[in-house]
Design a protein around this motif. Sequence first.
Motif, PDB file in Angstrom:
ATOM      1  N   ARG A  62       0.836  -1.195   0.000  1.00  0.00           N
ATOM      2  CA  ARG A  62       0.000   0.000   0.000  1.00  0.00           C
ATOM      3  C   ARG A  62       0.877   1.254   0.000  1.00  0.00           C
ATOM      4  N   THR A  63       1.964   1.250   0.755  1.00  0.00           N
ATOM      5  CA  THR A  63       2.863   2.387   0.803  1.00  0.00           C
ATOM      6  C   THR A  63       3.488   2.635  -0.567  1.00  0.00           C
ATOM      7  N   LYS A  65       2.293   1.835  -3.422  1.00  0.00           N
ATOM      8  CA  LYS A  65       1.243   2.273  -4.351  1.00  0.00           C
ATOM      9  C   LYS A  65       1.023   3.778  -4.249  1.00  0.00           C
ATOM     10  N   GLN A  66       1.202   4.335  -3.064  1.00  0.00           N
ATOM     11  CA  GLN A  66       0.981   5.762  -2.848  1.00  0.00           C
ATOM     12  C   GLN A  66       2.210   6.629  -3.152  1.00  0.00           C
ATOM     13  N   HIS A  67       3.339   6.021  -3.458  1.00  0.00           N
ATOM     14  CA  HIS A  67       4.559   6.769  -3.744  1.00  0.00           C
ATOM     15  C   HIS A  67       4.373   7.597  -5.021  1.00  0.00           C
ATOM     16  N   PRO A  68       4.891   8.832  -5.063  1.00  0.00           N
ATOM     17  CA  PRO A  68       4.683   9.700  -6.233  1.00  0.00           C
ATOM     18  C   PRO A  68       5.113   9.094  -7.571  1.00  0.00           C
ATOM     19  N   ARG A  69       6.191   8.314  -7.607  1.00  0.00           N
ATOM     20  CA  ARG A  69       6.617   7.766  -8.893  1.00  0.00           C
ATOM     21  C   ARG A  69       5.694   6.653  -9.392  1.00  0.00           C
ATOM     22  N   ASN A  70       4.868   6.097  -8.493  1.00  0.00           N
ATOM     23  CA  ASN A  70       3.958   5.020  -8.880  1.00  0.00           C
ATOM     24  C   ASN A  70       2.532   5.493  -9.130  1.00  0.00           C
ATOM     25  N   ARG A  71       2.303   6.762  -8.966  1.00  0.00           N
ATOM     26  CA  ARG A  71       0.958   7.293  -9.233  1.00  0.00           C
ATOM     27  C   ARG A  71       0.775   7.481 -10.728  1.00  0.00           C
ATOM     28  N   GLY A  72      -0.443   7.258 -11.154  1.00  0.00           N
ATOM     29  CA  GLY A  72      -0.782   7.313 -12.582  1.00  0.00           C
ATOM     30  C   GLY A  72      -0.724   8.663 -13.131  1.00  0.00           C
TER      31      GLY A  72
END
Length: 72
Positions: A62-63, A65-72
Amino acid sequence: MTTAQGFRYDKRADGTVVITHHGRLAGTLRGARAAEFLAEVDDDPQLVMARWTGNYRHGNERTAKQHPRNRG
């Protein structure tokens, strides 16, 4: 999802199953749990061994997924 790599298992003469990950002990199964593991391991051995040893999820999904480089 990629499968876990580096797992091996050895079935001993007394019915005990020893699971290792990159040569280090990851778990030991005896009795009914060993029999259940051996019945299930034929499907996808690496993934099954990862699940049975608890080396499947580490709680950081979950962490990440919320990281800026992994955001769509």
